[in-house]
Design a protein around this motif. Structure first.
Motif, mmCIF file in Angstrom:
data_model
loop_
_atom_site.group_PDB
_atom_site.id
_atom_site.type_symbol
_atom_site.label_atom_id
_atom_site.label_comp_id
_atom_site.label_asym_id
_atom_site.label_seq_id
_atom_site.Cartn_x
_atom_site.Cartn_y
_atom_site.Cartn_z
ATOM 1 N N ARG A 181 0.835 -1.202 0.000
ATOM 2 C CA ARG A 181 0.000 0.000 0.000
ATOM 3 C C ARG A 181 0.871 1.255 0.000
ATOM 4 O O ARG A 181 0.607 2.204 -0.721
ATOM 5 N N ARG A 185 2.084 -1.159 -5.937
ATOM 6 C CA ARG A 185 2.227 -2.529 -6.431
ATOM 7 C C ARG A 185 3.517 -2.721 -7.215
ATOM 8 O O ARG A 185 4.219 -3.714 -7.059
ATOM 9 N N THR A 214 -9.188 -7.827 -16.087
ATOM 10 C CA THR A 214 -8.389 -6.807 -16.741
ATOM 11 C C THR A 214 -7.450 -6.126 -15.747
ATOM 12 O O THR A 214 -6.458 -5.526 -16.143
ATOM 13 N N ALA A 215 -7.732 -6.264 -14.448
ATOM 14 C CA ALA A 215 -6.839 -5.677 -13.448
ATOM 15 C C ALA A 215 -5.436 -6.281 -13.551
ATOM 16 O O ALA A 215 -4.431 -5.575 -13.450
ATOM 17 N N CYS A 218 -3.700 -4.878 -16.479
ATOM 18 C CA CYS A 218 -3.194 -3.524 -16.194
ATOM 19 C C CYS A 218 -1.908 -3.601 -15.384
ATOM 20 O O CYS A 218 -0.955 -2.867 -15.637
ATOM 21 N N LEU A 219 -1.893 -4.501 -14.402
ATOM 22 C CA LEU A 219 -0.689 -4.632 -13.583
ATOM 23 C C LEU A 219 0.483 -5.114 -14.432
ATOM 24 O O LEU A 219 1.589 -4.571 -14.363
ATOM 25 N N VAL B 162 -8.857 1.634 -18.981
ATOM 26 C CA VAL B 162 -8.822 0.292 -18.358
ATOM 27 C C VAL B 162 -9.461 -0.733 -19.292
ATOM 28 O O VAL B 162 -8.915 -1.804 -19.540
ATOM 29 N N VAL B 166 -9.901 -4.174 -24.366
ATOM 30 C CA VAL B 166 -10.739 -5.377 -24.280
ATOM 31 C C VAL B 166 -12.221 -5.059 -24.456
ATOM 32 O O VAL B 166 -13.081 -5.910 -24.246
ATOM 33 N N ASP B 211 -14.080 2.760 -14.145
ATOM 34 C CA ASP B 211 -13.762 1.531 -13.419
ATOM 35 C C ASP B 211 -13.159 1.893 -12.071
ATOM 36 O O ASP B 211 -12.024 2.359 -11.996
ATOM 37 N N THR B 214 -9.897 -2.249 -8.483
ATOM 38 C CA THR B 214 -8.449 -2.293 -8.342
ATOM 39 C C THR B 214 -7.763 -2.267 -9.705
ATOM 40 O O THR B 214 -6.586 -1.925 -9.807
ATOM 41 N N ALA B 215 -8.514 -2.574 -10.760
ATOM 42 C CA ALA B 215 -7.919 -2.513 -12.109
ATOM 43 C C ALA B 215 -7.455 -1.090 -12.425
ATOM 44 O O ALA B 215 -6.384 -0.901 -13.007
ATOM 45 N N GLU B 217 -6.633 1.179 -10.238
ATOM 46 C CA GLU B 217 -5.434 1.404 -9.419
ATOM 47 C C GLU B 217 -4.193 0.855 -10.115
ATOM 48 O O GLU B 217 -3.143 1.501 -10.174
ATOM 49 N N CYS B 218 -4.318 -0.377 -10.607
ATOM 50 C CA CYS B 218 -3.176 -1.010 -11.274
ATOM 51 C C CYS B 218 -2.747 -0.183 -12.479
ATOM 52 O O CYS B 218 -1.552 0.022 -12.719
ATOM 53 N N LEU B 219 -3.726 0.299 -13.242
ATOM 54 C CA LEU B 219 -3.384 1.106 -14.416
ATOM 55 C C LEU B 219 -2.696 2.400 -13.987
ATOM 56 O O LEU B 219 -1.664 2.778 -14.547
ATOM 57 N N ARG B 255 -8.880 5.129 -1.664
ATOM 58 C CA ARG B 255 -7.991 4.346 -2.538
ATOM 59 C C ARG B 255 -7.340 5.208 -3.614
ATOM 60 O O ARG B 255 -6.153 5.074 -3.891
#
Lengths: 413, 413
Positions: A181, A185, A214-215, A218-219, B162, B166, B211, B214-215, B217-219, B255
């Motif tokens: 956090r 990540r 899709t998360a 993205c990661l 995001v 897709v 979105d 967490t996707a 967030e990852c992006l 977040r």
């Protein structure tokens, strides 16, 4: 599904068989037999930690070993931190090394799971400030990778990093969630990969996740953009809630193969009993007193295993499948997810998978005859093959389409 | 929620009032009145494109303008590519510039939405090879940002990245989805930001998405790791399926605020009729013949708007809220999401929001008296304030806690 769709799994090698004088052995019988698969047919080897440490009665240990080794060639060993190092500075290195060596001595590849994960982070980590958590994580990764470098050649460098900083399924937040956090990540992924890579530059390092949405894409894109070298993408597929089916499986493979990285199906589960209700979000939340294997469930599991392995092998990106547990006894969540019942007998799924791996996708001893130039063509699933002629043996690798020369005859002079 | 939780929205400035000779005006009445909000209370300005182009009867246009301008200070204008440039090389620049200038002339900030999005990509783009799609996208971004640089100071640089590679909700795949799939999300985000930034280095560029998982967030983490400078994170909140509630709203803000970037709530919708069933995944899939505004729904909407705006303003990261549509007429999905009924009368939600923006969070004309040093303290919501004394006026900005000097008196010599 026809063999055509598995064409990329097959190869051939034209072997010129020579005698000791270097002359072709013409028109001679040569027996060819497959010895190994290049593809990793894996399973967890957790149950073999006590076996390797001689804590299991020998007869029982032998039965377990026979069942495991007859189908699988790659073992995943547990490096869950809280179990591996319950007290700081007291890692279970010796005990785990015995297990790793046990598999290596039997010709198996060994994989470590996982170097970094929020779940099963040790309690004692929680009290440390984040900078110390990071330093401790880095040291732990270096230690394990170094201590096992001779036997563990593949690591889940980090597990479930998509959810890592937002994981909430615990009364008191663990230190790894806090680290992820605060650092983000990608920084957390980077530290796991960079420590493991620096310690063992030749190990195969995997980014592993259960999140097929899709998360995870993205990661992955962020991790690759950040210049972190990932050797393979790990996709979990605990199908306690039911078989994905071919369509979803291929759709997932299509999405995750577009990064040009090998795919390891790292955690594959199909139950041989009732499936878990779909509304369960975190599989760990499903607690029932008894989850039996049933005759119908066993037939379904066998059918699904065959369909699933065929589908996975049809995709060229897939390099490894790890089934998550051979034995029902002690299975995660008490699920009948194993291929061997609690009474020790194999389920239909075991036999079905064995048939694929050791019959349909395997070349049993076959007699060929060399041609006028002393050549035989060995065709089969990618892997190592043994050639025998007049009591002498040699090994050739089928890695694609190639040629090889080997000496098997004593010579005529 | 008390004013305390909005403390960060308030400031004060100690103003020393001087006469023309530079002497403090002691013990004099000064009237203070708020003129603007620093916070962006936005709405879409789509309906004002015809207004600004004089295609709406003047009386009706005036009524629309009064309703809009009485509450909002920031207009989002539509740059949907397929509408903006239905034929290649024929962009609606002149028509949109009139709308932008219409708002700017009335003291409003203007935002453009969006520079790059897969939905409403022009059909003519589909036939181009990907390299040409990319070149065309880059040129389009440079063109719009340059052509509007004097009036549009904020852009959604890219929308919904995001899902971009897709996205499947269309019979024939659009060219932007193809671009994002082939280049990757981060490369696509980068090209949007880099073209916009290069063309107008002082514009505020937003990464915008619906979105909230967490996707995103990852992006975001990947985009930031890749060194792409994002000025603000755009969070959509089309609540056609029901108000999020305070808890979810604060959880989302928690977040997404951890990246240290300002948050723009870019697309905020609360319906004043039945809410859409929760099982609808893509809101565009919900097609019903009639979706009326109801008395109960209008009360609920008014209540929820107040709760939502209070919650959003309680979080220091939020710098802008754009409500998505003032008028029910022509609303997206035919939803009763506006604050003005199809008959042109304001709903309770309009009055409730106006009360917040122009009463509770607004300083109406207030008479103060300067002290012995000629000082008055202006306290209120961050923004610009007008001071009047003896028929002369001056403006001071409340940006936090500060001091200012202004000349308002004619002098005593």
């Amino acid at each position: 599904m026809t063999a055509v769709q598995l064409g990329h799994r097959y190869g051939d090698v034209v072997v010129t068989v020579l005698d000791d004088d270097g002359q072709p052995l013409r028109d001679r019988e040569v027996t060819v037999e497959q010895r190994t698969h290049a593809f990793s047919f894996g399973n967890i080897g957790f149950d073999f930690v006590p076996v390797a440490n001689e804590e299991v009665p020998p007869e029982r240990a032998a039965r377990m070993a026979d069942l495991w080794l007859d189908v699988f060639n790659t073992a995943t060993l547990p490096f869950y931190w809280s179990d591996f190092e319950p007290l700081p500075g007291r890692p279970a290195t010796t005990r785990l090394r015995r297990a790793a060596q046990w598999f290596a001595a039997r010709g198996c590849r060994v994989k470590g799971h996982p170097l970094l994960w929020h779940t099963l982070a040790p309690d004692w980590l929680r009290e440390l400030p984040t900078a110390e958590v990071e330093a401790t994580v880095r040291a732990r990764i270096r230690r394990e990778v170094a201590d096992f470098a001779d036997v563990v050649r593949t690591w889940d460098a980090i597990n479930e990093s998509v959810i890592m900083p937002v994981f909430r399924n615990e009364p008191q937040r663990n230190a790894i969630t806090r680290l992820a956090r605060e650092r983000g990540r990608i920084a957390t992924v980077r530290l796991a990969f960079e420590e493991a890579r620096a310690t063992d530059p030749t190990a195969t390092l995997i980014l592993n996740d259960f999140d097929m949405s899709t998360a995870y894409e993205c990661l992955i894109e962020g991790v690759l953009e950040a210049g972190i070298r990932v050797d393979a993408l790990g996709l979990q597929s605990h199908m306690h809630q039911g078989y994905w089916g071919e369509e979803k499986t291929l759709e997932v493979l299509d999405r995750f193969s577009r990064y040009g990285l090998p795919i390891h199906m790292t955690e594959t589960t199909l139950v041989s009993g009732d499936v878990m209700p779909p509304e369960i979000d975190d599989l760990n939340d499903y607690q029932i007193p008894s989850w039996p294997s049933t005759p119908d469930g066993e037939q379904r599991q066998a059918d699904e295993i065959v369909r699933h392995y065929r589908t996975l092998l049809s995709h060229p990106s897939v390099q490894a499948i790890t089934y998550w547990g051979l034995f029902d006894e002690g299975a995660w969540l008490g699920a009948p997810a194993g291929l061997v019942r609690t009474d020790g007998t194999p389920k239909p799924g075991y036999d079905a998978l064995r048939r694929l791996v050791k019959q349909e996708w395997w070349l049993s001893p076959t007699t060929l005859r060399t041609d006028d130039a002393g050549r035989v063509t060995v065709r089969g699933f990618l892997g190592d093959y043994q050639l025998r002629c007049a009591g002498r043996t040699a090994t050739v690798a089928v890695t694609g389409h190639g040629e090889a020369t080997t000496t098997l005859g004593e010579g005529t002079r």
